[in-house]
Design a protein around this motif. Structure first.
Motif: not given
Length: 447
Positions: A128-133, A140-143, A263-266
């Motif tokens: 899921s997360t790479p779509s907004v990277s 994995n930093q979208s914790h 990416f954690f923050y974003y």
């Protein structure tokens, strides 16, 4: 390139390409000769004011609470202005870190929720997360992405302690390393100053993953160096101008720039309205007043917590095992002792991927879970279509990791990139051989 802290005006007159830039702010380090306590007092007062200005009685707030000190200072600031935030701790199991976080929440009567990651959590995050990277970090930093539904149902706004360590612990500054071989390594708590542009570039760069080596016509160091120039005392790093090498080093990985993983923050911002109290212009101005010694050894975050909430300062830090109210030297020794204990002594954990800290052992997770292997195999046509990736060396990188090398960075970079929608567009461009569609080179991608 749009300069930070500036207003750029572009003429709309036909045929007029004039552009004017009014730079109203730039980071300038002007340290003042004050005590550690003075800066801790300022930090406590300013973050308390930031908490008061960012909260109200009609909004339900949450906080991602670790066993460390950055989020605990955020909790202290919120509590000091009468904001009772729901706290959440994310971990693989109820380990030492989770227990400390729970104690911190209980010390101020904050609601505490433990959110447990299972073995498939990272694989689902990758889907899921790479779509907004934005090329700003690993997937994995979208914790907290796996708990989006729960968080959105509980709170309106989610706070984190993000950027506290970069601003007030100097953890991004180069420090002298000490390597004890099989016993481990650590950094001395002092800056190893960059005296030249070459040293600055060396600090800012790592070697390229092996699967890119044959595709790059120059090293990552040389690519980065070609984008750094010196104009008198000023340093221009990828178009962003700093007053001196001092500012370039000090601010290169802070939230003032895009020079670090964000990416954690974003990623958290993509889940629900969120933020960190540390992103405040007054706190950034304070950061630029603090001498390096106070940033590295001043214990400023811990001291500020003690100002706002002695109850929270009496609880140990999850990494050091020492109550926050104690001096820096005790915490530094405690950190070394904890690191040695966790890395060298037998420990009981539920699985090889489990740790006593906030994060899983990603190196062991890759070895025990097939999601990296499956992602590589699924994207074999894509890897082969991109001229700067080597299918054979990708496999060599993965196999070497299984045999004991630590290639987490290279592998997580790769699978995040492979899952990003823009990557498929780049690959499609490689197969389009018209004069209007030039091929994308590895150098252009890196730059």
């Amino acid at each position: 390139m749009l300069q930070p802290g500036s207003l750029t005006t572009v003429s709309t007159d036909d045929g007029d390409d004039d552009r004017t830039v009014n730079r109203y702010w730039r980071p300038v380090h002007r340290p003042s000769d004050r005590s550690h306590s003075y800066y801790a007092d300022r930090l406590a007062a300013l973050i308390e004011r930031a908490a008061a200005e960012r909260t109200d009685e009609t909004t339900e707030y949450g906080l991602l609470l670790s066993g460390g000190s950055d989020s605990r200072l955020t909790l202290a600031a919120l509590e000091s202005v009468g904001c009772s935030a729901n706290t959440y701790h994310i971990n693989d199991w109820v380990n030492d870190e989770a227990e400390v976080a729970k104690r911190a929440a209980q010390a101020v009567d904050a609601e505490f929720t433990f959110l447990q990651r299972d073995e498939g959590y990272q694989a689902r995050s990758l889907a899921s997360t790479p779509s907004v990277s934005t090329f700003g970090g690993y997937f994995n930093q979208s914790h907290a992405v796996g708990f989006e539904e729960r968080l959105r149902s509980d709170v309106d706004v989610l706070f984190t302690g993000h950027y506290g360590d970069m601003l007030f612990k100097g953890n991004h500054l180069p420090k002298p390393p000490v390597d004890l071989g099989p016993l481990g390594s650590f950094e001395l708590p002092m800056e190893s100053a960059c005296e030249t542009v070459e040293e600055f570039v060396e600090h800012r760069t790592d070697e390229a993953p092996a699967y890119l080596d044959d595709a790059l016509d120059r090293s990552i160091h040389d690519l980065y160096r070609s984008n750094v120039t010196q104009r008198g005392d000023r340093i221009v790093d990828h178009g962003v101008e700093f007053e001196s090498l001092r500012e370039a080093v000090l601010c290169s990985r802070c939230p003032l720039t895009n020079g670090t993983s964000h990416f954690f923050y974003y990623g958290t911002e993509q889940l629900l309205p969120s933020g960190t109290l540390f992103l405040d212009n007054r706190l950034i101005d304070l950061f630029l007043e603090i001498p390096i010694e106070s940033l590295v050894r001043g214990n400023l975050i811990n001291r500020a917590i003690d100002r706002l909430s002695p109850e929270l300062a009496a609880i140990p830090h999850g990494e050091t095992g020492v109550a926050l109210k104690h001096p820096f030297e005790v915490h530094w020794l405690g950190s070394l002792a904890t690191s040695f204990k966790r890395n060298q002594l037998p420990s009981s954990t539920p699985s090889a991927r489990s740790t006593h800290g906030p994060w899983p052992n990603h190196a062991e997770l890759i070895r025990s879970h097939p999601f990296v292997r499956e992602t590589i195999d699924e994207h074999e046509p894509l890897i082969r279509a991109l001229p700067f990736l080597s299918w054979e060396k990708v496999n060599e990188c993965y196999e070497a990791h299984l045999l004991g090398e630590n290639n987490v960075s290279a592998l997580y970079t790769l699978i995040t990139f492979l899952e990003m929608p823009v990557t498929k567009r780049v690959a499609k461009q490689q197969t389009t051989t018209t004069t209007d569609t030039p091929r994308v080179t590895s150098r252009e991608l890196v730059e």
